[in-house]
Design an enzyme around this catalytic site. Structure first.
Site, short mmCIF file in Angstrom:
data_model
loop_
_atom_site.label_atom_id
_atom_site.label_comp_id
_atom_site.label_asym_id
_atom_site.label_seq_id
_atom_site.Cartn_x
_atom_site.Cartn_y
_atom_site.Cartn_z
N PHE A 192 89.25 -29.52 124.86
CA PHE A 192 89.27 -28.32 124.03
C PHE A 192 89.35 -27.07 124.91
O PHE A 192 90.20 -26.20 124.71
CB PHE A 192 88.02 -28.27 123.15
CG PHE A 192 87.90 -27.02 122.34
CD1 PHE A 192 88.57 -26.89 121.12
CD2 PHE A 192 87.11 -25.96 122.76
CE1 PHE A 192 88.45 -25.74 120.37
CE2 PHE A 192 86.99 -24.80 122.01
CZ PHE A 192 87.67 -24.70 120.81
N ASP A 239 89.33 -30.91 115.46
CA ASP A 239 89.77 -29.74 114.73
C ASP A 239 91.25 -29.51 115.03
O ASP A 239 91.91 -30.36 115.62
CB ASP A 239 88.92 -28.52 115.09
CG ASP A 239 89.01 -28.13 116.55
OD1 ASP A 239 89.79 -28.76 117.30
OD2 ASP A 239 88.31 -27.19 116.96
N LYS A 283 84.84 -33.85 110.56
CA LYS A 283 84.77 -32.93 111.70
C LYS A 283 83.37 -32.33 111.83
O LYS A 283 82.77 -32.35 112.91
CB LYS A 283 85.80 -31.82 111.57
CG LYS A 283 85.81 -30.92 112.79
CD LYS A 283 85.89 -29.49 112.38
CE LYS A 283 85.73 -28.61 113.60
NZ LYS A 283 85.16 -27.34 113.27
N GLN A 297 86.13 -34.51 124.81
CA GLN A 297 86.66 -33.61 123.80
C GLN A 297 86.38 -32.16 124.18
O GLN A 297 87.24 -31.30 124.03
CB GLN A 297 86.07 -33.94 122.43
CG GLN A 297 86.57 -33.08 121.30
CD GLN A 297 85.66 -31.89 120.99
OE1 GLN A 297 84.68 -31.61 121.66
NE2 GLN A 297 86.02 -31.17 119.96
#
Length: 123
Positions: free
Chosen positions: A112, A69, A50, A108
Site C-alpha cells: 500500500f 481497498d 475490507k 499489504q
C-alpha cells in the site's frame, strides 16, 4: 460520567445495540478462527470484508488478514495480474494474498505504502 452522543448514524447505533445485547461479543473474537471472526464482524451493519479485515489486522493482530481497498486492488492487479488485470475479482485478490504467508497483513501495508508513493510521483 458517560459521554452523551447526540448524533450517530443508524449503523453505529445498531452496532452498539448488538454489542450491549451480547449479540456479538467483541472479546470472544480473539478466540475464533480468523474466517469465523471475519464473518462475525460482517454481521455489523455496514461492515464488509475490507473493514472486517482492517479490524482483524489492526485491533486483533491477525497478521494474515489483508484489507483490500481500491489501492491494494490496483497494486495487486498491476503487479501480479497484468495480463488479466481488469477481470480479476476482489475474491481472487483476497485468495492470492495467501502468497504472502502468515504476515500477509504486513505485506499489504508495505505494498500500500509503496504503491501510493509511486503513484503520487508519476502523476
Amino acid at each position: 460520567m458517560g459521554v452523551k452522543v447526540t448524533e450517530t448514524t443508524p449503523e453505529i447505533r445498531i452496532a452498539a445495540q448488538m454489542v450491549t445485547a451480547n449479540e456479538i461479543q467483541l472479546a470472544e473474537l480473539s478466540y475464533l478462527p480468523t474466517a469465523e471472526a471475519r464473518r462475525t464482524l460482517c454481521r455489523f451493519p455496514g461492515v464488509g470484508d475490507k473493514i472486517a479485515n482492517c479490524v482483524l489486522l489492526f485491533a486483533y493482530e491477525r497478521m494474515g488478514a489483508v484489507p483490500i481497498d481500491v489501492w491494494i486492488g490496483r497494486a495487486l492487479r498491476q503487479t501480479y495480474f497484468r495480463l488479466e488485470a481488469q477481470n480479476v475479482r476482489a475474491s481472487r485478490l483476497s485468495e492470492f494474498c495467501n502468497y504472502f504467508g502468515p504476515y500477509a497483513g504486513y505485506a499489504q501495508q508495505y505494498l500500500f505504502h509503496h504503491w501510493r508513493m509511486t503513484y503520487r510521483k508519476t502523476r
